[in-house]
Write an enzyme that holds these catalytic residues in place. Structure first.
Site, PDB file in Angstrom:
ATOM      1  N   ASP A  93       5.360   8.559  -2.020  1.00 38.30           N
ATOM      2  CA  ASP A  93       5.653   7.216  -1.498  1.00 38.30           C
ATOM      3  C   ASP A  93       5.466   6.116  -2.527  1.00 38.30           C
ATOM      4  OD1 ASP A  93       2.743   7.677  -1.232  1.00 38.30           O
ATOM      5  OD2 ASP A  93       2.760   5.663  -0.389  1.00 38.30           O
ATOM      6  N   ASP A  96       0.814   7.612  -6.044  1.00 38.06           N
ATOM      7  CA  ASP A  96      -0.038   8.801  -5.934  1.00 38.06           C
ATOM      8  C   ASP A  96       0.842  10.031  -5.701  1.00 38.06           C
ATOM      9  OD1 ASP A  96       0.748   8.633  -3.300  1.00 38.06           O
ATOM     10  OD2 ASP A  96      -1.156   7.836  -2.572  1.00 38.06           O
ATOM     11  N   TYR A 244      -1.452   4.798   5.984  1.00 34.05           N
ATOM     12  CA  TYR A 244      -0.286   4.454   6.795  1.00 34.05           C
ATOM     13  C   TYR A 244      -0.626   4.567   8.274  1.00 34.05           C
ATOM     14  CZ  TYR A 244       2.252   4.315   2.451  1.00 34.05           C
ATOM     15  OH  TYR A 244       2.666   3.971   1.184  1.00 34.05           O
ATOM     16  N   GLU A 484       1.356  -1.728  -7.728  1.00 38.52           N
ATOM     17  CA  GLU A 484       1.868  -0.407  -7.326  1.00 38.52           C
ATOM     18  C   GLU A 484       3.279  -0.538  -6.766  1.00 38.52           C
ATOM     19  OE1 GLU A 484       0.280   3.630  -5.101  1.00 38.52           O
ATOM     20  OE2 GLU A 484      -0.610   1.713  -4.526  1.00 38.52           O
TER      21      GLU A 484
END
Length: 507
Positions: A93, A96, A244, A484
Site C-alpha cells: 500500500d 512498508d 486501516y 510516505e
C-alpha cells in the site's frame, strides 16, 4: 491455395488484433471538444506517465518481463501459504511490505474510475493504466476465490514495521487475515465489490471474458458484504488498527458498492437497493472527506450521474447531496467548511493529506463533466458555481502538488527540478538487489532509514503525504505523515492528470 488461405487468415487475425488493441488501448471513452488553452505551466502528460509508473514500484509477487521499475525484484512469492491459498501478487500500500486489502481495493476502484471517466483521453498511457488495474484485480480475484470469505491482509504490520527491509528480503511472518460469516467486514467487502465492478467496466470492450468474471465476482462479494454486516476492524482490530481501521463504519461501502454494481450490471436490484437503503446507509449525511475509509462523497457524485446524465429520476436527491459536498469545498461559499493552507492547498488532516487533495480534485473534475453534459450548475446558498469554477479549483490543487507552492517543490517524486529526496519507503531507501545482492537483515536497514542521504532508488511518480498546514515540508525519511507515498494517493490523480493533459493539448 494454401498460401492465399494463410494470407487470408493472417489478414483476418491482424484485423481482429488491431481492433482488439484499439478497443483495449485507445478507444475513446470521452471526447472533450474544448479549445485548448495556449499555455500550461506544467507538463501534465509527463506527470500522468509518472503517476501510473509508480504502481510498478509497489508491485508484490512475480514481476513480469515488461517491468519498467527495474530496481525492484520478485517478492512475497509464498504469500498465502499460511492458509493454504495463493495470495501472490497485488500491491504494497505504501512504504512498508504489508498487503492491506481495504486500501488496495479502493486504489483499484479509483484507478478504474479514472479510466472510465478519462480513459478516452489517455492515449498511450491507457494500456499502462489498465495493466495497473489488472495487477490489482488479479489479486482481488484470488482473495475472493472462496465464497463468503475474503483474505483481507497478508503480513503482520506490527512485526513488519519493526524491520526496515526490502520487500525482496522480508522474513517477517506473512500472516494471512480473513473475513467470513463469523467475522464479517462489510466495509472491506463492499469496497472489494466496488473495485471488481468498476474494473469490469474498464475491461468490458477489450476483454469481455475477464470483464464478466469481475462483474460476477463483484455481485457475489456484495451479497456477502450485505448479508453478514459488521466492520472488519471489530473482529480484526489487533491486525488492522490503527493502520486501516474502519473509522467511518461500513454503511458508506454498502452504498458505494451498490452504486458501482448498478453502473456495471444495470441490474434493477441494485437501483432498488439504493432507493430502499440509501438513507439508512447515510446518503444524506454531511461529511466532506473522501478517501480509503469514507466513500460517502464519492457515492454521491457517482449516483448524481445517474440522475444528471442518465435521467434516473428516483436518484434526484443525489444531485443535492453532491452539491452539498461541492459547496463545502468552495472558499467563501456560505456552506464552505474546508480549510486551506496559506499557499492554497486543501488541508484535511496532517497524516497523508495529499490523498484528500487528489481524491477531491478528481471528484471536482468528474462532477464538472456530469454538470456540463446535463447543462447544470451548483447552487451554494445563492452563489452559482459553474463547472468551469470546479475545474479551476481542481487545477489549482494539482498545480500546487506539482510545484506551484511556497516551498517551490513538486510533491511527486521524479517530476520537476525539485522533489522529495528522502521518502519514507523501504524499497526506495535501501540499496537495490542489483547494487547490493547480499541480504540486508531486518534491523540492519534502520541505519539507512536514519541517514540524511537521498534515497538510492528513485520511486518515480510517487506522491508523498505533503506539506503541513503552514505549507512546510521537512523532507525527512522518518516522517511518515508527510514523506510516505501510497497507492491511493496516486489512483485518483491519474484521472485528474489525464483531464488536464488533454485540456492543455498535451495528449
Amino acid at each position: 491455395m494454401s498460401l492465399s488461405l494463410s494470407a487470408c487468415t493472417l489478414l483476418a487475425l491482424l484485423t481482429w488484433f488491431t481492433t482488439s488493441l484499439l478497443l483495449c488501448n485507445g478507444f475513446p471513452a470521452y471526447q472533450h471538444h474544448h479549445h485548448h488553452p495556449r499555455f500550461a505551466t506544467h507538463n501534465y502528460r509527463d506527470a500522468l506517465t509518472k503517476s501510473i509508473l509508480f504502481f510498478e514500484g509497489q508491485r508484490s509477487g512475480k514481476l513480469p518481463s515488461n517491468q519498467r521499475v527495474t530496481w525492484r525484484r520478485d517478492s512475497g512469492l509464498s504469500d498465502g501459504t499460511a492458509m493454504h491459498v495463493d495470495l501472490v501478487g497485488g500491491y504494497y500500500d505504501a512504504g512498508d511490505n504489508v498487503k492491506f486489502g481495504f486500501p488496495m481495493a479502493f486504489t483499484v476502484t479509483m484507478l478504474s474510475w479514472s479510466v472510465i471517466e478519462f480513459g478516452g483521453l489517455m492515449k498511450g498511457e491507457l494500456q499502462h493504466a489498465r495493466e495497473a488495474i489488472r495487477w490489482g484485480t488479479d489479486y482481488l480475484l484470488k482473495a475472493t476465490a472462496h465464497p463468503d470469505t475474503i483474505y483481507v491482509q497478508v503480513g503482520d504490520a506490527n512485526k513488519d514495521h519493526s524491520c526496515w527491509e526490502r520487500p525482496e528480503d522480508m522474513d517477517t511472518t506473512r500472516t494471512v487475515i480473513k473475513i467470513d460469516s463469523n467475522s464479517p467486514g462489510s466495509d472491506v467487502a463492499g469496497e472489494t465489490a466496488a473495485a471488481l465492478a468498476a474494473a469490469s467496466l474498464v475491461f468490458r470492450r477489450c476483454d469481455p471474458t475477464y470483464s464478466k468474471l469481475l462483474a460476477r465476482r463483484a455481485m457475489r462479494v456484495f451479497e456477502f458484504a450485505d448479508k453478514y454486516r459488521g466492520a472488519y476492524s471489530n473482529g480484526l482490530r489487533k491486525y488492522v488498527c490503527p493502520f486501516y481501521c474502519s473509522y467511518s463504519g461500513y454503511q458508506d461501502e454498502l452504498l458505494w458498492g451498490a452504486a458501482w454494481l448498478h453502473k456495471a450490471t444495470k441490474n434493477p436490484r441494485y437501483l432498488n437497493y439504493i432507493q430502499v437503503n440509501g438513507q439508512t446507509l447515510g446518503a444524506a449525511e454531511f461529511d466532506n472527506i473522501f478517501g480509503w475509509d469514507n466513500k460517502h462523497a464519492g457515492a454521491r457524485i457517482l449516483l448524481s450521474k445517474a440522475f444528471l446524465v442518465q435521467k434516473v429520476q428516483s436518484l434526484h436527491d443525489y444531485k443535492g447531496h453532491a452539491d452539498n459536498f461541492i459547496c463545502s469545498l468552495i472558499p467563501g461559499a456560505s456552506f464552505s467548511s474546508s480549510q486551506y493552507t496559506p499557499g492554497g492547498l486543501l488541508f484535511k488532516m496532517s497524516d497523508s493529506n495529499m490523498q484528500y487533495v487528489t481524491s477531491t480534485s478528481f471528484l471536482l473534475l468528474t462532477y464538472a463533466k456530469y454538470l456540463t453534459s446535463s447543462h447544470m450548475v451548483v447552487n451554494c446558498g445563492g452563489t452559482t458555481v459553474t463547472p468551469k469554477r470546479l475545474r479551476a479549483i481542481a487545477k489549482k490543487q494539482v498545480d500546487y502538488l506539482l510545484g506551484d507552492n511556497p516551498m517551490k517543490i513538486s510533491y511527486m517524486v521524479g517530476y520537476g527540478p525539485r522533489y522529495p529526496q528522502r521518502i519514507h519507503h523501504r524499497g526506495s531507501s535501501l540499496p537495490s538487489v542489483a547494487a547490493h545482492p547480499a541480504k540486508i537483515q531486518c534491523s540492519s536497514g534502520f541505519s539507512f532509514l536514519n541517514t540524511q542521504s537521498p534515497n538510492p532508488n528513485i520511486l518515480i511518480g510517487a506522491v508523498v503525504g505533503g506539506p503541513d498546514l503552514h505549507d512546510r515540508f521537512p523532507d525527512q525519511r522518518s516522517d511518515y505523515e508527510q514523506s510516505e507515498p501510497s497507492t491511493y494517493m496516486n489512483a485518483p490523480l491519474v484521472g485528474a492528470l489525464s483531464y488536464l493533459a488533454h485540456s492543455f493539448g498535451q495528449l
